[in-house]
Design a protein around this motif. Structure first.
Motif, short mmCIF file in Angstrom:
data_model
loop_
_atom_site.label_atom_id
_atom_site.label_comp_id
_atom_site.label_asym_id
_atom_site.label_seq_id
_atom_site.Cartn_x
_atom_site.Cartn_y
_atom_site.Cartn_z
N HIS A 75 0.82 -1.21 0.00
CA HIS A 75 0.00 0.00 0.00
C HIS A 75 0.86 1.27 0.00
N TRP A 76 1.98 1.25 0.72
CA TRP A 76 2.81 2.44 0.88
C TRP A 76 4.08 2.39 0.04
N ARG A 77 4.22 1.40 -0.85
CA ARG A 77 5.48 1.18 -1.55
C ARG A 77 5.94 2.37 -2.38
N SER A 78 5.01 3.13 -2.93
CA SER A 78 5.40 4.24 -3.81
C SER A 78 5.59 5.55 -3.05
N GLU A 79 5.32 5.57 -1.77
CA GLU A 79 5.39 6.81 -1.01
C GLU A 79 6.49 6.82 0.04
N LEU A 80 7.06 5.67 0.38
CA LEU A 80 8.06 5.59 1.43
C LEU A 80 9.39 5.12 0.88
N SER A 81 10.44 5.44 1.61
CA SER A 81 11.78 5.00 1.22
C SER A 81 11.97 3.53 1.57
N LEU A 82 13.06 2.96 1.07
CA LEU A 82 13.34 1.54 1.33
C LEU A 82 13.46 1.27 2.81
N LEU A 83 14.19 2.13 3.53
CA LEU A 83 14.36 1.93 4.97
C LEU A 83 13.03 2.02 5.69
N SER A 84 12.19 2.98 5.29
CA SER A 84 10.87 3.13 5.92
C SER A 84 9.98 1.91 5.66
N LEU A 85 10.07 1.36 4.45
CA LEU A 85 9.28 0.16 4.13
C LEU A 85 9.72 -1.04 4.96
N ILE A 86 11.03 -1.14 5.18
CA ILE A 86 11.54 -2.25 6.01
C ILE A 86 11.03 -2.11 7.45
N VAL A 87 11.09 -0.87 7.96
CA VAL A 87 10.58 -0.63 9.32
C VAL A 87 9.08 -0.92 9.38
N LEU A 88 8.34 -0.50 8.36
CA LEU A 88 6.90 -0.74 8.31
C LEU A 88 6.60 -2.23 8.26
N TRP A 89 7.36 -2.95 7.46
CA TRP A 89 7.19 -4.40 7.35
C TRP A 89 7.36 -5.08 8.71
N LEU A 90 8.44 -4.75 9.41
CA LEU A 90 8.72 -5.36 10.71
C LEU A 90 7.69 -4.95 11.75
N ALA A 91 7.29 -3.67 11.72
CA ALA A 91 6.31 -3.19 12.69
C ALA A 91 4.95 -3.86 12.47
N GLY A 92 4.55 -3.97 11.20
CA GLY A 92 3.28 -4.62 10.91
C GLY A 92 3.26 -6.08 11.32
N TYR A 93 4.35 -6.78 11.04
CA TYR A 93 4.43 -8.20 11.41
C TYR A 93 4.40 -8.36 12.93
N CYS A 94 5.21 -7.59 13.64
CA CYS A 94 5.27 -7.71 15.09
C CYS A 94 3.95 -7.33 15.74
N PHE A 95 3.26 -6.34 15.18
CA PHE A 95 1.97 -5.93 15.73
C PHE A 95 0.97 -7.08 15.67
N MET A 96 0.87 -7.73 14.51
CA MET A 96 -0.08 -8.83 14.36
C MET A 96 0.35 -10.06 15.14
N ARG A 97 1.63 -10.40 15.04
CA ARG A 97 2.11 -11.66 15.60
C ARG A 97 2.16 -11.64 17.12
N TYR A 98 2.44 -10.50 17.71
CA TYR A 98 2.63 -10.47 19.15
C TYR A 98 1.53 -9.68 19.88
N THR A 99 1.20 -8.49 19.39
CA THR A 99 0.18 -7.69 20.09
C THR A 99 -1.21 -8.28 19.90
N VAL A 100 -1.63 -8.43 18.62
CA VAL A 100 -2.97 -8.96 18.35
C VAL A 100 -3.09 -10.40 18.85
N PHE A 101 -2.04 -11.19 18.66
CA PHE A 101 -2.05 -12.58 19.14
C PHE A 101 -2.23 -12.63 20.65
N ALA A 102 -1.53 -11.75 21.39
CA ALA A 102 -1.65 -11.73 22.85
C ALA A 102 -3.06 -11.35 23.27
N VAL A 103 -3.64 -10.34 22.61
CA VAL A 103 -5.00 -9.93 22.94
C VAL A 103 -5.98 -11.06 22.67
#
Length: 241
Positions: free
Chosen positions: A75-103
């Motif tokens: 969704h954000w690939r054309s608007e963010l830098s490579l480093l920002s996309l990597i951070v977004l990728w990791l943040a999105g994964y960790c949010f679902m895998r650990y935060t949502v999973f824990a809830v």
């Protein structure tokens, strides 16, 4: 209760047999046959979504987390830098895998409302509605997909009930009656919500009568009967005096 491999193998065998039956009867095409097998097998694992340490829930959240992170990046690939996309990728994964999973695991109790017949019926009818109204799939395929998902879940619940019987001395274990259930008084408000949602889905589902008429049509089953045995066996039976 039955373990993961028992649920997986039994659901696969049952859904595979039924899928082959409707496929040979000409009620589903090649892709429909594969989908019915897959959905029946997945349905055989769904009731254990309320188990914090079960293989299905861990696998499901891993896959969901990857898909969620991938969707964010796309969704954000054309608007963010490579480093920002990597951070977004990791943040999105960790949010679902650990935060949502824990809830999710904190809100659910094993063999609670998720591990019940009406909850699985909601998932089956929901899939039928999604297939027909959103994905624009044919009526017959949409009903088969929902029914196979629900049927696989019923196989799971039935296996758990069977395993709740101590066959050595024919006594019921403490887990008896906690698998294939329709209501528990301690969760009455949850069940009120579940049956309300189920009633809404029953009202919104695509028409069932045309699907039922197709199942009652003798032509597909006559076709199935003709090809139920190999040709060599049928020839041998005809040659018998």
């Amino acid at each position: 209760m039955a373990n993961f491999n028992t649920h997986l193998n039994t659901a696969f065998m049952v859904s595979g047999t039924l899928s082959l039956t409707v496929y040979k009867a000409g009620l589903v095409d090649d892709s429909g046959f594969l989908m019915c097998v897959a959905l029946g097998t997945i349905g055989g694992l769904l009731p254990d979504l309320d188990s914090d340490n079960s293989t299905p829930i861990k696998l499901g959240f891993n896959i969901t987390s990857f898909i969620f992170a991938f969707g964010l990046v796309m969704h954000w690939r054309s608007e963010l830098s490579l480093l920002s996309l990597i951070v977004l990728w990791l943040a999105g994964y960790c949010f679902m895998r650990y935060t949502v999973f824990a809830v999710f695991t904190n809100m659910t109790v094993h063999r609670g409302v998720i591990h019940s017949v009406p909850y699985m019926a909601i998932l089956g009818l929901g899939l039928t509605c999604l297939s027909y109204y959103v994905l624009q799939l044919p009526l017959t395929a949409s009903w088969f997909y929902g029914l196979f998902l629900f049927g696989g879940a019923l196989v799971h619940l039935l296996l758990d009930e069977v395993y709740s019987v101590n066959l050595s001395n024919m006594k019921m274990k403490r887990s008896s009656g906690t698998a294939m259930k329709f209501y528990q008084h301690k969760d009455k408000w949850w069940y009120l919500l579940i049956y309300t949602v189920l009633a809404m889905l029953l009202y919104l589902t695509p028409p069932f009568e045309p699907f039922w008429q197709q199942l009652r049509d003798p032509a597909p089953w006559a076709q199935l009967k003709v090809g139920i045995l190999p040709d060599i066996v049928e020839d041998m039976l005809r040659e018998r005096p």
